[in-house]
Motif scaffolding. Structure first.
Motif, PDB file in Angstrom:
ATOM      1  N   PRO A 151      -3.602 -38.389  10.625  1.00  0.00           N
ATOM      2  CA  PRO A 151      -4.193 -37.807  11.842  1.00  0.00           C
ATOM      3  C   PRO A 151      -5.515 -38.484  12.225  1.00  0.00           C
ATOM      4  N   ALA A 152      -6.280 -38.925  11.220  1.00  0.00           N
ATOM      5  CA  ALA A 152      -7.557 -39.602  11.531  1.00  0.00           C
ATOM      6  C   ALA A 152      -7.287 -40.938  12.229  1.00  0.00           C
ATOM      7  N   LEU A 153      -6.219 -41.641  11.814  1.00  0.00           N
ATOM      8  CA  LEU A 153      -5.860 -42.903  12.486  1.00  0.00           C
ATOM      9  C   LEU A 153      -5.306 -42.624  13.883  1.00  0.00           C
ATOM     10  N   VAL A 192     -13.363 -55.118  13.703  1.00  0.00           N
ATOM     11  CA  VAL A 192     -12.873 -53.966  14.472  1.00  0.00           C
ATOM     12  C   VAL A 192     -12.719 -52.754  13.548  1.00  0.00           C
ATOM     13  N   LEU A 193     -12.139 -52.985  12.368  1.00  0.00           N
ATOM     14  CA  LEU A 193     -11.957 -51.869  11.422  1.00  0.00           C
ATOM     15  C   LEU A 193     -13.306 -51.281  11.019  1.00  0.00           C
ATOM     16  N   ALA A 194     -14.298 -52.153  10.799  1.00  0.00           N
ATOM     17  CA  ALA A 194     -15.633 -51.672  10.421  1.00  0.00           C
ATOM     18  C   ALA A 194     -16.180 -50.746  11.509  1.00  0.00           C
ATOM     19  N   GLY A 195     -15.958 -51.141  12.774  1.00  0.00           N
ATOM     20  CA  GLY A 195     -16.411 -50.312  13.900  1.00  0.00           C
ATOM     21  C   GLY A 195     -15.682 -48.972  13.909  1.00  0.00           C
ATOM     22  N   LEU A 196     -14.366 -49.003  13.680  1.00  0.00           N
ATOM     23  CA  LEU A 196     -13.596 -47.751  13.674  1.00  0.00           C
ATOM     24  C   LEU A 196     -14.071 -46.813  12.577  1.00  0.00           C
ATOM     25  N   LEU A 197     -14.406 -47.413  11.426  1.00  0.00           N
ATOM     26  CA  LEU A 197     -14.847 -46.598  10.286  1.00  0.00           C
ATOM     27  C   LEU A 197     -16.235 -46.011  10.523  1.00  0.00           C
ATOM     28  N   GLY A 198     -16.973 -46.625  11.436  1.00  0.00           N
ATOM     29  CA  GLY A 198     -18.324 -46.156  11.708  1.00  0.00           C
ATOM     30  C   GLY A 198     -19.375 -46.853  10.866  1.00  0.00           C
ATOM     31  N   PRO A 246     -22.326 -36.895  10.222  1.00  0.00           N
ATOM     32  CA  PRO A 246     -21.007 -37.214  10.800  1.00  0.00           C
ATOM     33  C   PRO A 246     -21.152 -37.792  12.205  1.00  0.00           C
ATOM     34  N   GLY A 247     -20.179 -38.584  12.601  1.00  0.00           N
ATOM     35  CA  GLY A 247     -20.179 -39.144  13.955  1.00  0.00           C
ATOM     36  C   GLY A 247     -18.769 -39.116  14.515  1.00  0.00           C
ATOM     37  N   ASP A 248     -18.558 -39.876  15.603  1.00  0.00           N
ATOM     38  CA  ASP A 248     -17.226 -39.936  16.203  1.00  0.00           C
ATOM     39  C   ASP A 248     -16.521 -41.171  15.636  1.00  0.00           C
ATOM     40  N   ASP A 249     -16.050 -41.059  14.407  1.00  0.00           N
ATOM     41  CA  ASP A 249     -15.437 -42.216  13.751  1.00  0.00           C
ATOM     42  C   ASP A 249     -14.373 -41.733  12.769  1.00  0.00           C
ATOM     43  N   LEU A 250     -13.612 -42.709  12.267  1.00  0.00           N
ATOM     44  CA  LEU A 250     -12.485 -42.415  11.377  1.00  0.00           C
ATOM     45  C   LEU A 250     -12.923 -41.675  10.115  1.00  0.00           C
ATOM     46  N   VAL A 251     -14.019 -42.130   9.507  1.00  0.00           N
ATOM     47  CA  VAL A 251     -14.461 -41.532   8.243  1.00  0.00           C
ATOM     48  C   VAL A 251     -14.859 -40.075   8.462  1.00  0.00           C
ATOM     49  N   SER A 252     -15.593 -39.816   9.538  1.00  0.00           N
ATOM     50  CA  SER A 252     -16.015 -38.429   9.792  1.00  0.00           C
ATOM     51  C   SER A 252     -14.806 -37.537  10.028  1.00  0.00           C
ATOM     52  N   ARG A 253     -13.772 -38.089  10.703  1.00  0.00           N
ATOM     53  CA  ARG A 253     -12.550 -37.285  10.925  1.00  0.00           C
ATOM     54  C   ARG A 253     -11.845 -36.999   9.600  1.00  0.00           C
ATOM     55  N   PRO A 264      -9.684 -30.117   6.447  1.00  0.00           N
ATOM     56  CA  PRO A 264      -9.984 -29.000   5.532  1.00  0.00           C
ATOM     57  C   PRO A 264      -9.477 -29.209   4.102  1.00  0.00           C
ATOM     58  N   MET A 265      -8.514 -30.115   3.913  1.00  0.00           N
ATOM     59  CA  MET A 265      -7.993 -30.330   2.555  1.00  0.00           C
ATOM     60  C   MET A 265      -9.066 -30.990   1.684  1.00  0.00           C
ATOM     61  N   PRO A 266      -9.308 -30.446   0.479  1.00  0.00           N
ATOM     62  CA  PRO A 266     -10.406 -31.008  -0.326  1.00  0.00           C
ATOM     63  C   PRO A 266     -10.010 -32.318  -1.018  1.00  0.00           C
ATOM     64  N   PHE A 267     -10.873 -33.314  -0.943  1.00  0.00           N
ATOM     65  CA  PHE A 267     -10.720 -34.587  -1.661  1.00  0.00           C
ATOM     66  C   PHE A 267     -12.047 -34.912  -2.329  1.00  0.00           C
ATOM     67  N   THR A 268     -11.981 -35.665  -3.432  1.00  0.00           N
ATOM     68  CA  THR A 268     -13.238 -36.074  -4.067  1.00  0.00           C
ATOM     69  C   THR A 268     -13.816 -37.265  -3.308  1.00  0.00           C
ATOM     70  N   ASP A 269     -15.120 -37.528  -3.534  1.00  0.00           N
ATOM     71  CA  ASP A 269     -15.747 -38.680  -2.880  1.00  0.00           C
ATOM     72  C   ASP A 269     -15.048 -39.972  -3.299  1.00  0.00           C
TER      73      ASP A 269
END
Ligand code: HEM
Length: 421
Positions: free
Chosen positions: A122-124, A167-173, A218-225, A230-235
């Motif tokens: 969903p983030a992609l 481009v990927l770096a930009g998407l990731l924020g 957080p920002g408007d980017d893939l990582v923030s999404r 809500p599903m928990p993941f470790t860092d």
């Protein structure tokens, strides 16, 4: 190497006599003839030998590839099942590619893999294609500004390699300066020289810092999404997923762009597109996915239990290598391929198939990046031509990846558009 599965009780298999070494120049100079010879001599599933005498099965039949990729329970992408762990030294050259189990979308299987997919896809999917296209145009223009005054360029090093990762770096924020460093780091890793291991650590640190940065702001980017899911993941899992997304996206997109440019520069059917028309860019890109696909062989899948595939007996824990390019060239589907290329049919295996295939959203992003890059190149440098005879172009020396080591071109020098020079 200690083995995730060494206690599993599977008898360790040695390569059968008559197995095919998975090495040598023909995998990059003449792959389809080689696959056809293998098909005649060994059938659709071939016993191969990897460096160090490590055995595996190479699947080269279109039907058999469907069977494997459509049976994720029988053939999961689960390296921990491998019955060879006891024979693999810590410095085995293919280890970074085959993978050591680490929790990420790429190195998990079954329910655990689906958990990662449910957060990453969903983030992609939420990437705005119009925004992405604008970002690609700007970055492509900046890269072209760096060489357009020279009248010569290497389209691989100067353009196709840096564009997808920037481009990927930009998407990731990632901040711009980190994006440039990530591009350098990925290049060192891809070149695989003495400093590749250090570059891998740097890659990991970039992603760990990014997770911390986006957690704080957080920002408007893939990582923030991804973090907002809500599903928990470790860092560690977030950082591993970011590494998987970037590594999976970078070189294949670079090679899709580079192989499509090679086709357009070497094949008269595409001369009109170079003259300013754009209609055949999509056709060249689709033809590349069938005929010259960036991921030629993919490691892999591991059999969950003893089974048969084609005319071979596969043992639990055997590794299967997906011969994506070979399956695309299988004579059983071959008669339909030229039609498929022209109608945009995408029944090829370029992105693999089934539960572990490249996510559809990622395929779409890759298409926008490669197509926009090519279109901006053609707009800016319409009289571009190869600087060397086509037969002198060299492929990456790998049975797994199919790209160019360089693509030297000449063109009439033009002015930079972005005030970069
Ligand atoms: C923006 C560009 C791209 C991104 C972000 C991306 C991302 C990914 C991810 C996250 C996976 C793992 C999927 C999973 O395990 O569920 C993957 C797998 C894969 N990708 Fe992509 N990808 C990109 C471009 C490409 C391109 C251009 C190609 C080839 C033309 C490609 C071919 C593949 C293949 C063959 C796999 C392995 C699938 C399997 O094991 O069956 N990818 N990609």
């Amino acid at each position: 190497m200690t083995s995730p599965a060494s206690g599993g009780g599977c008898p360790v298999q040695r390569p059968e006599p008559g197995t095919v070494p998975l090495s040598g120049p023909r995998f990059h100079t003449d792959p389809q003839h080689l696959y056809n010879e293998m098909r005649r001599e060994h059938g659709a599933v071939v016993a191969v030998e990897l460096p160090g005498g490590v055995p595996a099965w190479l699947v080269i039949g279109y039907r058999e590839m469907h069977q494997v990729t459509n049976s994720p329970e029988l053939f999961p992408r689960d390296v921990s099942l491998w019955n060879q762990w006891g024979n693999i030294p810590a410095d085995w050259p293919l280890l970074p590619m085959v993978g050591q189990p680490m929790p990420s979308i790429y190195f998990t299987a079954g329910a655990e893999h689906r958990r990662h997919v449910a957060m990453v896809e969903p983030a992609l999917e939420a990437v705005d294609p119009f925004h992405l296209r604008r970002v690609c145009e700007e970055l492509a223009d900046q890269l072209i500004d760096g060489f357009c005054g020279r009248g010569t360029a290497d389209l691989v090093a100067d353009f196709a390699e840096p564009l997808p990762v920037l481009v990927l770096a930009g998407l990731l924020g990632l901040p711009d300066e980190d994006g440039a460093d990530l591009a350098r780091t990925m290049k060192v890793m891809a070149d695989g020289g003495a400093d590749a291991q250090a570059a891998y650590l740097r890659f990991m640190q970039h992603m760990q810092r990014l997770v911390a940065m986006k957690k704080a702001r957080p920002g408007d980017d893939l990582v923030s999404r991804m973090l907002a899911d809500p599903m928990p993941f470790t860092d560690e899992e977030y950082a591993n997923d970011l590494m998987a997304i970037t590594a999976a996206g970078h070189l294949p997109t670079c090679d899709w762009l580079g192989n499509s440019m090679r086709l357009m520069l070497t094949d008269d059917r595409f001369a009109a597109a170079l003259g300013g028309g754009r209609r055949s860019v999509g056709q060249a890109m689709n033809e590349v996915l069938w005929e010259d696909t960036p991921t030629q062989i993919l490691a892999g899948r591991w059999a969950a239990r003893d089974t048969r595939l084609g005319d071979k007996v596969i043992r639990a824990g055997d590794m299967l290598l997906l011969g994506l390019a070979a399956a695309n060239g299988d004579p059983h589907v071959r008669q339909h391929v030229s039609e498929a290329v022209h109608t945009g049919n995408n029944a090829h295996f370029a992105f693999s198939h089934g539960e572990y295939r490249c996510p559809f959203a990622a395929q779409h992003l890759a298409e926008i990046i490669a197509r926009t890059g090519i279109e901006v190149l053609l707009d800016r440098l319409p009289d571009m031509d190869l600087a060397v005879p086509a037969q002198n172009l060299v492929r990456r020396p790998s049975p797994f990846l199919r790209g160019m080591t360089s693509l030297p071109v000449v063109f009439t020098p033009v002015r930079a558009v972005g005030g970069f020079q």
